[in-house]
Design a protein around this motif. Structure first.
Motif, PDB file in Angstrom:
ATOM      1  N   ARG A 216       0.847  -1.194   0.000  1.00 53.40           N
ATOM      2  CA  ARG A 216       0.000   0.000   0.000  1.00 53.40           C
ATOM      3  C   ARG A 216       0.883   1.246   0.000  1.00 53.40           C
ATOM      4  O   ARG A 216       1.922   1.281   0.673  1.00 53.40           O
TER       5      ARG A 216
ATOM      6  N   THR B  80     -12.079  -1.010 -10.882  1.00 55.58           N
ATOM      7  CA  THR B  80     -11.816   0.079  -9.961  1.00 55.58           C
ATOM      8  C   THR B  80     -10.309   0.265  -9.932  1.00 55.58           C
ATOM      9  O   THR B  80      -9.560  -0.688  -9.757  1.00 55.58           O
TER      10      THR B  80
ATOM     11  N   ASN C 284      -4.180  -4.407  -3.264  1.00 52.74           N
ATOM     12  CA  ASN C 284      -5.151  -5.474  -3.544  1.00 52.74           C
ATOM     13  C   ASN C 284      -5.875  -5.234  -4.866  1.00 52.74           C
ATOM     14  O   ASN C 284      -6.178  -6.167  -5.605  1.00 52.74           O
ATOM     15  N   LEU C 285      -6.162  -3.954  -5.141  1.00 51.98           N
ATOM     16  CA  LEU C 285      -6.783  -3.637  -6.428  1.00 51.98           C
ATOM     17  C   LEU C 285      -5.759  -3.734  -7.560  1.00 51.98           C
ATOM     18  O   LEU C 285      -6.114  -3.999  -8.701  1.00 51.98           O
TER      19      LEU C 285
ATOM     20  N   GLN D  58      -6.296   6.148  -6.289  1.00 53.08           N
ATOM     21  CA  GLN D  58      -7.387   7.104  -6.141  1.00 53.08           C
ATOM     22  C   GLN D  58      -6.817   8.390  -5.567  1.00 53.08           C
ATOM     23  O   GLN D  58      -5.977   8.368  -4.679  1.00 53.08           O
TER      24      GLN D  58
ATOM     25  N   ASN E   8      -2.492  -4.024   4.484  1.00 50.42           N
ATOM     26  CA  ASN E   8      -3.810  -3.387   4.444  1.00 50.42           C
ATOM     27  C   ASN E   8      -3.930  -2.139   5.321  1.00 50.42           C
ATOM     28  O   ASN E   8      -5.021  -1.751   5.703  1.00 50.42           O
ATOM     29  N   TYR E   9      -2.802  -1.524   5.626  1.00 47.21           N
ATOM     30  CA  TYR E   9      -2.831  -0.369   6.522  1.00 47.21           C
ATOM     31  C   TYR E   9      -2.414   0.893   5.776  1.00 47.21           C
ATOM     32  O   TYR E   9      -1.551   0.862   4.897  1.00 47.21           O
ATOM     33  N   HIS E  10      -3.050   1.987   6.122  1.00 51.03           N
ATOM     34  CA  HIS E  10      -2.532   3.285   5.697  1.00 51.03           C
ATOM     35  C   HIS E  10      -2.850   4.307   6.789  1.00 51.03           C
ATOM     36  O   HIS E  10      -3.703   4.072   7.634  1.00 51.03           O
TER      37      HIS E  10
ATOM     38  N   ASN F 217      -3.635   1.158  -3.924  1.00 54.53           N
ATOM     39  CA  ASN F 217      -4.076  -0.023  -3.180  1.00 54.53           C
ATOM     40  C   ASN F 217      -3.551  -1.292  -3.849  1.00 54.53           C
ATOM     41  O   ASN F 217      -3.890  -1.589  -5.002  1.00 54.53           O
TER      42      ASN F 217
ATOM     43  N   GLY G 160      -3.550  10.965  -2.130  1.00 56.04           N
ATOM     44  CA  GLY G 160      -3.951   9.780  -2.877  1.00 56.04           C
ATOM     45  C   GLY G 160      -3.501   8.491  -2.216  1.00 56.04           C
ATOM     46  O   GLY G 160      -2.638   8.488  -1.337  1.00 56.04           O
ATOM     47  N   ILE G 161      -4.112   7.399  -2.650  1.00 54.28           N
ATOM     48  CA  ILE G 161      -3.785   6.067  -2.146  1.00 54.28           C
ATOM     49  C   ILE G 161      -3.592   5.142  -3.345  1.00 54.28           C
ATOM     50  O   ILE G 161      -4.354   5.204  -4.303  1.00 54.28           O
TER      51      ILE G 161
END
Lengths: 304, 256
Positions: free
Chosen positions: A8, A118, A174-175, A122, A222-224, A172, A169-170
């Motif tokens: 991430r 998706t 997983n996406l 983002q 999975n952390y931000h 991800n 922004g992030i």
């Protein structure tokens, strides 16, 4: 091809705009977007994505999908024609070929080729870190609007004399598995944010300068951290609406560095690009970034 | 039953109303179907039609409640859209007709408290509590559209009791309530000066094709203050807070 995005990432990007229109509101005479309640200047995520796409396509020679392509007749290409031209027959072709789809995703209802992804990347709307002034500029043109006229016509536009804008922004991971975004794509994204912003040289956009880019890569799954853009504040001897140059202000990054330090066990690496003209508080933040944040893995990016 | 409470907020939010696909209006809070999407994103559940919208199946029996924490503010955001309506395959139109401008109502500084409950223990429920406690999410949660990235924070895990058949007594409710089956609200609501009441109809349930199968008429206060109301049922948390939860199988008939 490089490997898929592993971790991430959280991104904070600051650029400033001088005597230009950062992002016009089409429903309001193309005035710069303003939050009337606070006087804060707003820039939509799609403006930044356009900057990134144009850089990746025009300067890096990469294929981007969302682009106005003119046919010889002057008409714009349809999505179907664009798909045929790019020899895209399936959603996976689209992901292999188009970096913007891997980054930002897409939704398009195209006959027999419907795609819905998706995007892993983002961005929030960008916001200025201070209230801004809007100027209304009138001018004249030397070219008449019609034949046989003896004089040019009047023009008008709205600009901001100065605005320092923060984007958050992030990315991800997983996406990224779904859209096949790679580590290399991520580095290209950062480069495109920086250099693409510098390369905005149309009349309404000239005067953009990237000032700070911080990319935090997490090792904790999975952390931000969240809301990075709320952790920086500006100080100025001037009233906010009277700021006219980057040298009129300093950016306080103390909160941000503290929060990074509190999360240091979860962070794998920090990447930073900064402009020397940006004054930061504490003054030696970049030179002593490791000791301020407790993170050794720091990479300074130079895009020039 | 245990209930998980967490706060969710952002700079902006857009929960499009369902009148048209390009509806320019927003709900004032995430409807229950949207909450399922947000929780589904945190859990990393697929929303792909090919998987029959797996998140809806998993979250189908969950109970959801929503509380407005900060006053509702709207902002009229101008957008430059690509015209697709006249074009057969959503193609980009020739330049003179290629763009059209529209104004979209957008929520400014939205801040809510979400309540989630599961009647049965499940691995997904445990995972959800763990993720939110540790400020983790599998996908990136957002408020209606992807650019409105959401930030979230664990609030607590509470024992909760369902209180039924309490129509005779006024109680103070902190969340959005359903007023399905109530024809004349004035008999049930204590109107207080200074409060701004709003009524709306929200989607609550969707089938696996994302077709809405149940709507609910709701009542809420625009500044997030309590409603003094008589309700057929409500839920009481161990800390004394009373809320309304939307159940999957609602026993009250739809009013209209």
């Amino acid at each position: 091809m490089s490997e898929l995005l592993k971790n991430r990432h959280e991104i904070l990007f600051l650029y400033d705009v001088k005597d230009a229109n950062p992002n016009g509101d089409p429903a309001d005479e193309n005035k710069p977007r303003i939050d009337e309640e606070t006087g804060v200047n707003i820039v939509t995520d799609v403006r930044l994505k356009r900057t990134i796409r144009d850089y990746l396509c025009d300067y890096k020679g990469l294929t981007v999908f969302v682009k106005e392509v003119r046919k010889d007749s002057g008409d714009l290409e349809t999505k179907e024609e664009r798909l045929d031209e790019l020899k895209i027959n399936s959603p996976s072709d689209l992901l292999d070929k188009c970096i913007d789809i891997r980054l930002f995703g897409a939704t398009a209802a195209i006959k027999n080729k419907t795609i819905t992804f998706t995007g892993p990347v983002q961005f929030r709307f960008g916001r200025s870190l201070h209230s801004v002034k809007i100027d209304y500029v009138k001018g004249t043109t030397v070219m008449p609007s019609k034949e046989s006229k003896k004089q040019g016509t009047f023009t008008e536009c709205y600009i901001v004399p100065y605005s320092l804008i923060a984007f958050y922004g992030i990315a991800n991971e997983n996406l990224a598995k779904i859209s096949k975004m790679t580590e290399e794509d991520h580095m290209l994204l950062l480069e495109a944010m920086w250099n693409g912003t510098k390369n905005l040289i149309s009349r309404s956009k000239v005067g953009h300068m990237p000032r700070l880019l911080i990319d935090i890569e997490f090792k904790e799954n999975n952390y931000h951290i969240g809301d990075l853009d709320k952790l920086v504040k500006i100080n100025s001897d001037y009233d906010y609406e009277e700021i006219r140059d980057i040298s009129d202000l300093s950016l306080n990054v103390g909160n941000l560095l503290d929060v990074i330090k509190n999360n240091s066990t979860k962070i794998h690496r920090i990447r930073v690009s900064f402009d020397k003209r940006l004054n930061v508080v504490p003054r030696d933040s970049w030179a002593n970034l490791s000791s301020y944040t407790g993170i050794d893995n720091i990479e300074f990016l130079a895009f020039d | 039953m245990k209930i998980l409470a967490f706060d969710i907020w952002g700079d902006w939010a857009l929960f499009k109303k369902f009148y048209t696909t390009a509806s320019p209006l927003t709900f004032h809070f995430p409807p229950i179907t949207t909450l399922k999407g947000i929780v589904g994103a945190i859990l990393g559940l697929s929303n792909n039609p090919k998987d029959n919208n797996f998140y809806l199946e998993i979250l189908g029996d969950y109970l959801f409640g929503i509380q407005i924490i900060k006053p509702i503010k709207t902002y009229r955001m101008g957008y430059n859209w690509i015209e697709t309506k006249k074009a057969k395959y959503m193609q980009i139109m020739p330049p003179e007709k290629s763009r059209y401008q529209t104004i979209i109502e957008t929520l400014k500084d939205p801040y809510y408290r979400v309540y989630v409950g599961s009647k049965e223990e499940s691995s997904f429920w445990d995972k959800l509590v763990e993720l939110i406690k540790n400020h983790k999410s599998i996908f990136t949660p957002f408020l209606g559209i992807s650019e409105h990235i959401a930030e979230f924070k664990y609030v607590g895990l509470y024992n909760v009791d369902k209180i039924e058949n309490s129509l005779k007594k006024f109680v103070s409710i902190s969340s959005v309530v359903s007023i399905d089956g109530i024809d004349d609200i004035s008999d049930f609501l204590k109107i207080e000066s200074g409060k701004v009441y709003q009524r709306d109809k929200i989607p609550v349930e969707m089938d696996n094709n994302r077709k809405v199968t149940k709507y609910s008429t709701v009542l809420y206060e625009m500044n997030g203050r309590d409603l003094i109301i008589k309700l057929k049922k409500y839920w009481q948390l161990e800390n004394g807070i009373r809320i309304y939860l939307f159940e999957n199988k609602m026993d009250i008939p739809s009013s209209r």
